[in-house]
Each structure stands twice: as structure tokens, then as C-alpha cells.
Design a protein around this motif. Structure first.
Motif, PDB file in Angstrom:
ATOM      1  N   UNK A 131       0.835  -1.204   0.000  1.00  0.00           N
ATOM      2  CA  UNK A 131       0.000   0.000   0.000  1.00  0.00           C
ATOM      3  C   UNK A 131       0.865   1.247   0.000  1.00  0.00           C
ATOM      4  N   UNK A 132       0.418   2.242  -0.767  1.00  0.00           N
ATOM      5  CA  UNK A 132       1.045   3.564  -0.721  1.00  0.00           C
ATOM      6  C   UNK A 132      -0.035   4.623  -0.510  1.00  0.00           C
ATOM      7  N   UNK A 133       0.320   5.643   0.238  1.00  0.00           N
ATOM      8  CA  UNK A 133      -0.552   6.795   0.451  1.00  0.00           C
ATOM      9  C   UNK A 133       0.060   8.045  -0.178  1.00  0.00           C
ATOM     10  N   UNK A 134       1.216   7.898  -0.863  1.00  0.00           N
ATOM     11  CA  UNK A 134       1.927   9.058  -1.414  1.00  0.00           C
ATOM     12  C   UNK A 134       2.476   8.795  -2.818  1.00  0.00           C
ATOM     13  N   UNK A 154      -2.895   0.256  -4.110  1.00  0.00           N
ATOM     14  CA  UNK A 154      -2.380  -0.981  -3.546  1.00  0.00           C
ATOM     15  C   UNK A 154      -2.474  -2.128  -4.537  1.00  0.00           C
ATOM     16  N   UNK A 155      -1.721  -3.183  -4.227  1.00  0.00           N
ATOM     17  CA  UNK A 155      -1.765  -4.449  -4.952  1.00  0.00           C
ATOM     18  C   UNK A 155      -1.603  -5.556  -3.915  1.00  0.00           C
ATOM     19  N   UNK A 156      -2.013  -6.760  -4.274  1.00  0.00           N
ATOM     20  CA  UNK A 156      -1.971  -7.886  -3.353  1.00  0.00           C
ATOM     21  C   UNK A 156      -1.046  -8.950  -3.925  1.00  0.00           C
ATOM     22  N   UNK A 157      -0.256  -9.557  -3.054  1.00  0.00           N
ATOM     23  CA  UNK A 157       0.701 -10.576  -3.477  1.00  0.00           C
ATOM     24  C   UNK A 157       0.579 -11.815  -2.603  1.00  0.00           C
ATOM     25  N   UNK A 158       0.790 -12.961  -3.224  1.00  0.00           N
ATOM     26  CA  UNK A 158       0.898 -14.217  -2.496  1.00  0.00           C
ATOM     27  C   UNK A 158       2.193 -14.888  -2.931  1.00  0.00           C
ATOM     28  N   UNK A 159       3.044 -15.197  -1.968  1.00  0.00           N
ATOM     29  CA  UNK A 159       4.285 -15.910  -2.236  1.00  0.00           C
ATOM     30  C   UNK A 159       4.070 -17.357  -1.818  1.00  0.00           C
TER      31      UNK A 159
END
Length: 136
Positions: free
Chosen positions: A61-64, A104-109
């Protein structure tokens, strides 16, 4: 303030899951209060293919506008609806009470691979007002 507002509801969940082996189902926000302090919590559900027993799911997540970002670890919820995957919860909080453009983006390792749901390369985005939830 127990009211919750849905921010994202993916209608093409199954298509995303088949293509990416990971898919955001929904995202909502609500105020959560404890010990006299309230924070705006953004929470959601993610479907992840079952390629390996061990999985690490996180939300970046980024807010900037990506000057900085933070990773928030997801938590296993239960086995998926088709038995071929798992459901994880994700969540993060707004850093300060002010307006933000959230991305944002979601990741699964798992199994030595990174699987991303980044909204087909566009990332998930929404604007967060200073007071996004009212009692009206």
C-alpha cells in the motif's frame, strides 16, 4: 461507529482467479475503536490458488504515489469455495486523519513464486476523504 462501506467488489472474481491464481474479492472500510482510540480500517478478502501448503499473503500500500509504501501481512481465513484455494483476509489502516489517494496491490508468495493481483497492471486505487464515513 459500526457502519461499513464497500469500496471494491470484484464482479469478475472467478476470471481474475483463473488468470492470476489470486484475486481480491472485496474491500470495505469502517471505524474500529479500542481503548478510546478510533482508526479507519480498510479490510478485504482475497482468494488464493492452493499451489503449496505454505503461503505468505500481503498487501502493498502507498498513500503518497509510491514515494513510500508499506506491506501488510494477510491472515488465512478458510479453505476456498471450490476446494482449490484458500481465502485470506487483508487489512491496513489510514496513517493520519486526512485525505489520501490510496493505491495498492496484493501478493501471495508460494511454491517459490510471487502471484500478484494488481488490477490488471493498474493497481487498485481509491480516494479517501478526511471523514469517509458519516452517520447520515
Amino acid at each position: 461507529m459500526a457502519r461499513s462501506i464497500t469500496i471494491i467488489q470484484n464482479e469478475d472474481l472467478q476470471d481474475r482467479f483463473l488468470r492470476n491464481r489470486i484475486s481480491l474479492d472485496n474491500l470495505s472500510m469502517r471505524y474500529e475503536c479500542a481503548y478510546g482510540k478510533c482508526v479507519l480500517a480498510i479490510t478485504g478478502r482475497v482468494h488464493v490458488a492452493n499451489l503449496a501448503y505454505e503461503k505468505y499473503v500481503f498487501t502493498r500500500v502507498t498513500f503518497d504515489n509510491w514515494a513510500t509504501y508499506q506491506d501488510y501481512q494477510g491472515a488465512w481465513l478458510h479453505t476456498g469455495w471450490d476446494g482449490k484455494g484458500d481465502i485470506f483476509t487483508i487489512g491496513f489502516v489510514r496513517p493520519k486523519k486526512q485525505e489520501y489517494d490510496v493505491e495498492f496491490a496484493i501478493c501471495c508468495v508460494q511454491a517459490g513464486m510471487e502471484l500478484w493481483d494488481n488490477n490488471y497492471g493498474r493497481n487498485y486505487k481509491f480516494h479517501l476523504e478526511e471523514e469517509p464515513i458519516s452517520d447520515k
